[in-house]
Scaffold this motif. Structure first.
Motif, PDB file in Angstrom:
ATOM      1  N   ILE A  67      40.795  34.181  32.302  1.00 46.91           N
ATOM      2  CA  ILE A  67      41.696  33.375  31.270  1.00 46.91           C
ATOM      3  C   ILE A  67      43.034  34.027  31.279  1.00 46.91           C
ATOM      4  O   ILE A  67      43.990  33.220  31.316  1.00 46.91           O
ATOM      5  CB  ILE A  67      41.007  33.561  29.790  1.00 46.91           C
ATOM      6  CG1 ILE A  67      39.690  32.562  29.812  1.00 46.91           C
ATOM      7  CG2 ILE A  67      42.052  33.096  28.771  1.00 46.91           C
ATOM      8  CD1 ILE A  67      38.950  32.791  28.575  1.00 46.91           C
ATOM      9  N   GLN A  68      43.194  35.626  31.237  1.00 47.02           N
ATOM     10  CA  GLN A  68      44.516  35.995  31.073  1.00 47.02           C
ATOM     11  C   GLN A  68      45.264  35.815  32.394  1.00 47.02           C
ATOM     12  O   GLN A  68      46.385  35.836  32.381  1.00 47.02           O
ATOM     13  CB  GLN A  68      44.235  37.798  30.968  1.00 47.02           C
ATOM     14  CG  GLN A  68      43.683  37.937  29.681  1.00 47.02           C
ATOM     15  CD  GLN A  68      43.522  39.538  29.442  1.00 47.02           C
ATOM     16  OE1 GLN A  68      43.299  40.323  30.465  1.00 47.02           O
ATOM     17  NE2 GLN A  68      43.534  40.090  28.330  1.00 47.02           N
ATOM     18  N   GLY A  69      44.520  35.798  33.587  1.00 48.19           N
ATOM     19  CA  GLY A  69      45.225  35.449  34.743  1.00 48.19           C
ATOM     20  C   GLY A  69      45.940  33.971  34.790  1.00 48.19           C
ATOM     21  O   GLY A  69      47.008  33.912  35.403  1.00 48.19           O
ATOM     22  N   LYS A  70      44.978  33.179  34.317  1.00 44.85           N
ATOM     23  CA  LYS A  70      45.657  31.642  34.175  1.00 44.85           C
ATOM     24  C   LYS A  70      46.739  31.542  33.377  1.00 44.85           C
ATOM     25  O   LYS A  70      47.703  31.194  33.536  1.00 44.85           O
ATOM     26  CB  LYS A  70      44.470  30.911  33.743  1.00 44.85           C
ATOM     27  CG  LYS A  70      43.628  30.342  34.719  1.00 44.85           C
ATOM     28  CD  LYS A  70      42.402  29.424  34.333  1.00 44.85           C
ATOM     29  CE  LYS A  70      42.603  28.627  32.974  1.00 44.85           C
ATOM     30  NZ  LYS A  70      41.677  27.464  32.486  1.00 44.85           N
ATOM     31  N   SER A  71      46.832  32.475  32.168  1.00 45.37           N
ATOM     32  CA  SER A  71      48.043  32.552  31.423  1.00 45.37           C
ATOM     33  C   SER A  71      49.230  32.902  31.951  1.00 45.37           C
ATOM     34  O   SER A  71      50.241  32.566  31.676  1.00 45.37           O
ATOM     35  CB  SER A  71      47.542  33.530  30.017  1.00 45.37           C
ATOM     36  OG  SER A  71      46.615  32.831  29.362  1.00 45.37           O
ATOM     37  N   LYS A  72      48.837  34.297  32.602  1.00 43.30           N
ATOM     38  CA  LYS A  72      50.176  34.716  33.448  1.00 43.30           C
ATOM     39  C   LYS A  72      50.719  33.838  34.439  1.00 43.30           C
ATOM     40  O   LYS A  72      51.919  33.777  34.256  1.00 43.30           O
ATOM     41  CB  LYS A  72      49.701  36.154  34.073  1.00 43.30           C
ATOM     42  CG  LYS A  72      49.403  37.133  33.231  1.00 43.30           C
ATOM     43  CD  LYS A  72      48.946  38.346  34.053  1.00 43.30           C
ATOM     44  CE  LYS A  72      48.537  39.724  33.258  1.00 43.30           C
ATOM     45  NZ  LYS A  72      48.151  40.570  33.703  1.00 43.30           N
ATOM     46  N   ASN A  73      49.791  32.966  34.938  1.00 41.23           N
ATOM     47  CA  ASN A  73      50.362  32.164  36.020  1.00 41.23           C
ATOM     48  C   ASN A  73      51.133  30.987  35.331  1.00 41.23           C
ATOM     49  O   ASN A  73      52.039  30.346  36.005  1.00 41.23           O
ATOM     50  CB  ASN A  73      49.177  31.647  37.019  1.00 41.23           C
ATOM     51  CG  ASN A  73      48.951  32.744  37.932  1.00 41.23           C
ATOM     52  OD1 ASN A  73      49.413  33.465  37.948  1.00 41.23           O
ATOM     53  ND2 ASN A  73      47.575  32.681  38.286  1.00 41.23           N
ATOM     54  N   GLU A  74      50.624  30.439  34.283  1.00 38.02           N
ATOM     55  CA  GLU A  74      51.070  29.354  33.390  1.00 38.02           C
ATOM     56  C   GLU A  74      52.613  29.648  32.836  1.00 38.02           C
ATOM     57  O   GLU A  74      53.575  29.043  32.620  1.00 38.02           O
ATOM     58  CB  GLU A  74      50.471  28.917  32.232  1.00 38.02           C
ATOM     59  CG  GLU A  74      48.842  28.252  32.939  1.00 38.02           C
ATOM     60  CD  GLU A  74      48.150  27.595  31.759  1.00 38.02           C
ATOM     61  OE1 GLU A  74      48.272  28.160  30.555  1.00 38.02           O
ATOM     62  OE2 GLU A  74      46.954  27.475  32.000  1.00 38.02           O
ATOM     63  N   ASN A  75      52.716  31.149  32.704  1.00 35.16           N
ATOM     64  CA  ASN A  75      54.090  31.504  31.882  1.00 35.16           C
ATOM     65  C   ASN A  75      54.963  31.873  32.944  1.00 35.16           C
ATOM     66  O   ASN A  75      56.053  32.193  32.708  1.00 35.16           O
ATOM     67  CB  ASN A  75      53.849  32.660  31.130  1.00 35.16           C
ATOM     68  CG  ASN A  75      52.903  32.196  29.695  1.00 35.16           C
ATOM     69  OD1 ASN A  75      53.005  31.015  29.439  1.00 35.16           O
ATOM     70  ND2 ASN A  75      52.200  33.198  29.478  1.00 35.16           N
ATOM     71  N   LYS A  76      54.804  31.709  34.276  1.00 30.69           N
ATOM     72  CA  LYS A  76      55.904  31.912  35.205  1.00 30.69           C
ATOM     73  C   LYS A  76      56.481  30.886  35.571  1.00 30.69           C
ATOM     74  O   LYS A  76      56.489  29.848  35.395  1.00 30.69           O
ATOM     75  CB  LYS A  76      55.098  32.285  36.787  1.00 30.69           C
ATOM     76  CG  LYS A  76      54.530  33.586  36.621  1.00 30.69           C
ATOM     77  CD  LYS A  76      53.713  33.903  38.085  1.00 30.69           C
ATOM     78  CE  LYS A  76      53.016  35.148  38.166  1.00 30.69           C
ATOM     79  NZ  LYS A  76      52.540  35.663  39.427  1.00 30.69           N
TER      80      LYS A  76
END
Length: 93
Positions: free
Chosen positions: A84-93
């Motif tokens: 979940i944290q990895g997806k959030s980081k990728n979405e905020n790029k």
């Protein structure tokens, strides 16, 4: 070492070893979701697969106590959180 330390070691300290064998866990569960969706005609995603794996561990526990069931469930929870944290980081790029 307590169960949470063991789970952390499995998920966060040995993840590189597992990725060489099975690929990244999140990607593997995304692929499993696609396969399950194709097999059943229902829409699954990686979050559903994480939840199902944890549910399986608790189901097994209801028949017989084994620390391994709790260890695996804790490890899956940690991996799910990382996903979940990895997806959030990728979405905020």
């Amino acid at each position: 070492m307590n169960i949470l330390e063991k789970a952390n070691q499995i998920i966060n300290e040995r993840s590189e070893e597992k990725e060489r064998q099975y690929g990244p866990m999140g990607e593997g569960l995304e692929r499993a979701a696609m396969i399950a969706s194709g097999m059943t005609g229902k829409d699954f995603n990686a979050d559903d697969i994480f939840a199902a794996l944890i549910a399986l561990k608790f189901s097994r526990h209801s028949y017989n106590y084994k620390e391994d069931n709790f260890l695996d469930a804790a490890a899956y929870l940690g991996a799910w959180n990382n996903y979940i944290q990895g997806k959030s980081k990728n979405e905020n790029k």
